[in-house]
Enzyme design. Structure first.
Site, PDB file in Angstrom:
ATOM      1  N   GLU A  77      39.893  49.261  57.466  1.00 47.73           N
ATOM      2  CA  GLU A  77      39.608  47.738  58.193  1.00 47.73           C
ATOM      3  C   GLU A  77      40.215  47.187  59.433  1.00 47.73           C
ATOM      4  O   GLU A  77      40.319  46.338  60.693  1.00 47.73           O
ATOM      5  CB  GLU A  77      41.025  47.213  57.172  1.00 47.73           C
ATOM      6  N   ARG A 135      43.265  41.381  50.868  1.00 46.15           N
ATOM      7  CA  ARG A 135      41.204  41.998  50.815  1.00 46.15           C
ATOM      8  C   ARG A 135      41.454  41.690  49.717  1.00 46.15           C
ATOM      9  O   ARG A 135      39.993  41.189  49.198  1.00 46.15           O
ATOM     10  CB  ARG A 135      41.847  43.506  50.229  1.00 46.15           C
ATOM     11  N   ARG A 168      37.363  45.567  61.449  1.00 43.79           N
ATOM     12  CA  ARG A 168      37.746  44.238  61.589  1.00 43.79           C
ATOM     13  C   ARG A 168      38.731  43.559  62.713  1.00 43.79           C
ATOM     14  O   ARG A 168      38.778  42.632  63.682  1.00 43.79           O
ATOM     15  CB  ARG A 168      37.939  43.849  60.494  1.00 43.79           C
ATOM     16  N   HIS A 178      38.036  46.879  47.536  1.00 44.49           N
ATOM     17  CA  HIS A 178      38.143  46.566  49.064  1.00 44.49           C
ATOM     18  C   HIS A 178      36.905  45.684  49.809  1.00 44.49           C
ATOM     19  O   HIS A 178      35.798  46.467  49.230  1.00 44.49           O
ATOM     20  CB  HIS A 178      38.400  48.011  49.637  1.00 44.49           C
ATOM     21  N   HIS A 226      38.736  50.046  44.546  1.00 47.22           N
ATOM     22  CA  HIS A 226      39.824  50.844  46.050  1.00 47.22           C
ATOM     23  C   HIS A 226      40.628  51.854  45.244  1.00 47.22           C
ATOM     24  O   HIS A 226      40.856  52.814  45.448  1.00 47.22           O
ATOM     25  CB  HIS A 226      39.817  49.986  47.375  1.00 47.22           C
ATOM     26  N   HIS A 227      41.126  50.448  44.722  1.00 48.28           N
ATOM     27  CA  HIS A 227      43.335  51.355  44.644  1.00 48.28           C
ATOM     28  C   HIS A 227      43.642  51.075  43.288  1.00 48.28           C
ATOM     29  O   HIS A 227      43.153  49.647  43.222  1.00 48.28           O
ATOM     30  CB  HIS A 227      43.940  50.676  45.569  1.00 48.28           C
ATOM     31  N   ARG A 275      47.302  45.426  47.678  1.00 45.73           N
ATOM     32  CA  ARG A 275      47.784  45.915  48.716  1.00 45.73           C
ATOM     33  C   ARG A 275      47.069  45.322  49.854  1.00 45.73           C
ATOM     34  O   ARG A 275      45.939  45.883  50.505  1.00 45.73           O
ATOM     35  CB  ARG A 275      47.091  47.421  47.859  1.00 45.73           C
TER      36      ARG A 275
END
Length: 503
Positions: free
Chosen positions: A312, A336, A315, A292, A438-439, A478
């Protein structure tokens, strides 16, 4: 579902000789460093453990696990249990910040936002560079509005809508007050689980799946607060989350990311991947670990706690990213992966997320960041520049050029077209950010019935999965806001599917 499965699960479902599936060798567990994070055990006999019988065992009490439990319970399955290795529920869903993407929702329609499931699906696939599974993506998007309604019916209202990177319309649904979505969804789901008196066993580390000699998953073995326990079941749902807190597994799949900070909660150690694979499930796209771009940098942090994720939506509400020279360097609303890559090319590999009082006031999450000491405040732009160590004239020129996009309709040199606002005089703010793990976008291969699949596409009877432990939905990138949609949509779906399968 099919009669064959009902016959397999008739009676106790444990009439055949059972064996435990975990890691195939102690050496593998040692190699991966999993012993410290609850590695599944090797093949063994489950007959000596204390046994309990359930219709459904759900492994993991995060967003997917709790959604599955609620849906299954409401579909008529009362004899179920959630096993959670941590001392609290929520998992990574607790840290979800931006919101939940959904299309054709009642809240979009009320606010005059035109959207379609087809556009949502196309932008999800495009954002993942067309490496996601179109069937899974279509299912998620087509059922996203229904999930918004389902959550609303549970008292979890997500009617504050904004944008995230990679989406062309506002479809990221947040709580009414704009607060981080996880802080609303997790307590809301937990309250519903408690209202139904669904059993949740915390501090219970599932070590392995139990598979009979015909390949049917018939339960799990666990360490329940230091005691070995067997939980027999007609179906097991893995909702164990990702691997972002297991540096050894990260190093296995993405050695280039092993030293990155992580936004994941400590229990996200990838146990579900290991157990499912040993039971015969295919793992897909495991090297697709997302970083991220806006993870808060905390001076003196030792890595023992999750790095703070800066939503997010900040932003999306107008914030910009500037480097240490005080200059913008990329479209902040791009995907991302691209924003992260651009950030890493800047001096020091970090950026400052800069915004004005309007952004501060419109995003409740920012106040939480401020209370954590992440936000630098300046009485004006020059004061902020001094405090973050950038040239004041350069930063002013950067903000003036950004303001002109909205005020004068000028074209942005970086191609940003979404979430642009005109900063106003007054207080200015900045948060130091850098990319972080992050994921995990890869995981257990599933179909739209959440059945765990082998490499040949056949299903593993008795084994289902939902949430971050699954793969194929997000591809190799993602979109922000899609995780909560994935977790809740496939979470409630698996509860319904399993309830029907074992009825």
């Amino acid at each position: 579902m099919e009669n064959a499965r009902k016959n397999v699960f008739s009676g106790s479902g444990m009439t055949r000789r059972s064996f435990v599936v975990g890691m195939s060798a102690t050496a593998i567990a040692s190699m991966l460093g999993l012993s410290a994070c609850g590695a599944p055990s090797t093949v063994g006999d489950s007959s000596n453990a204390t046994a309990e019988d359930y219709d459904i065992v759900i492994v993991g009490a995060g967003g997917a696990g709790m959604c599955a439990a609620i849906a299954a319970f409401d579909a008529g399955i009362k004899n179920l249990v959630i096993l959670e290795k941590a001392s609290m529920v929520g998992g990574n869903t607790s840290f979800s910040s931006s919101g939940m993407n959904a299309s054709e929702t009642k809240f979009q329609k009320e606010q005059g936002i035109e959207d379609s499931n087809e556009l949502f699906a196309q932008e999800t696939l495009d954002g993942g560079h067309n490496t996601g599974d179109p069937e899974l993506v279509d299912f998620m998007c087509d059922h996203s509005a229904g999930t918004i309604d389902w959550l609303d019916g549970l008292g979890i209202r997500l009617d504050n809508i904004t944008s995230t990177g990679g989406m062309s319309v506002k479809r990221c649904h947040r709580p009414t007050d704009g607060s981080p979505v996880g802080a609303t969804v997790v307590p809301g789901l937990e309250a519903q689980v408690k209202d139904r008196d669904i059993k949740v066993v915390k501090n219970c580390q599932v070590k392995s799946l139990i598979v009979d000699d015909s390949g049917v998953v018939t339960g799990v073995m666990a360490d329940n607060a230091g005691s070995e326990a067997t939980y027999n079941a007609k179906a097991v749902i893995l909702a164990t989350g990702g691997l972002g807190s297991n540096k050894e597994l990260i190093a296995k799949y993405r050695p280039d990311l092993k030293d990155y900070a992580s936004t994941n909660q400590p229990a996200a150690t990838g146990d579900g991947y290991v157990m499912a694979e040993e039971a015969g499930a295919e793992l897909v796209q495991m090297d697709q670990i997302q970083i991220h771009p806006t993870v808060g940098l905390v001076e003196g942090a030792d890595g023992s706690k999750p790095a703070p994720l800066i939503a997010e939506a900040v932003r999306g509400g107008g914030a910009i990213l500037v480097n240490q020279d005080g200059k913008r360097f990329f479209d902040e609303m791009s995907t991302r992966d691209k924003v992260s890559a651009a950030e890493l090319e800047q001096p020091g590999g970090y950026a400052w997320e800069v915004f004005d009082q309007t952004v501060y006031d419109n995003n409740k999450a920012v106040k939480n960041y401020d209370s954590q000491g992440l936000v630098v405040t300046g009485s004006d732009l020059a004061d902020l520049a001094s405090k973050i160590g950038v040239d004041a004239d350069t930063l002013k020129a950067t903000v003036d050029a950004y303001n002109a996009i909205t005020a004068e309709g000028k074209e942005d040199e970086f191609g940003r077209t979404k979430g642009c606002i005109e900063f106003v005089d007054g207080n200015y703010y900045a948060i130091k950010v850098s990319p972080g793990v992050h994921h995990e976008m890869g995981g257990i291969k599933i179909n739209t019935s959440n059945e765990a699949l082998r490499a040949d596409g056949t299903k593993i009877d008795g084994l289902y999965a939902a949430g971050e432990v699954t793969g194929g939905i997000h591809g190799n990138n993602r979109i922000g806001g899609n995780a909560v949609c994935d977790v809740t949509t496939f979470g409630r779906n698996v509860g319904d599917v399993v309830a029907e399968a074992i009825a």
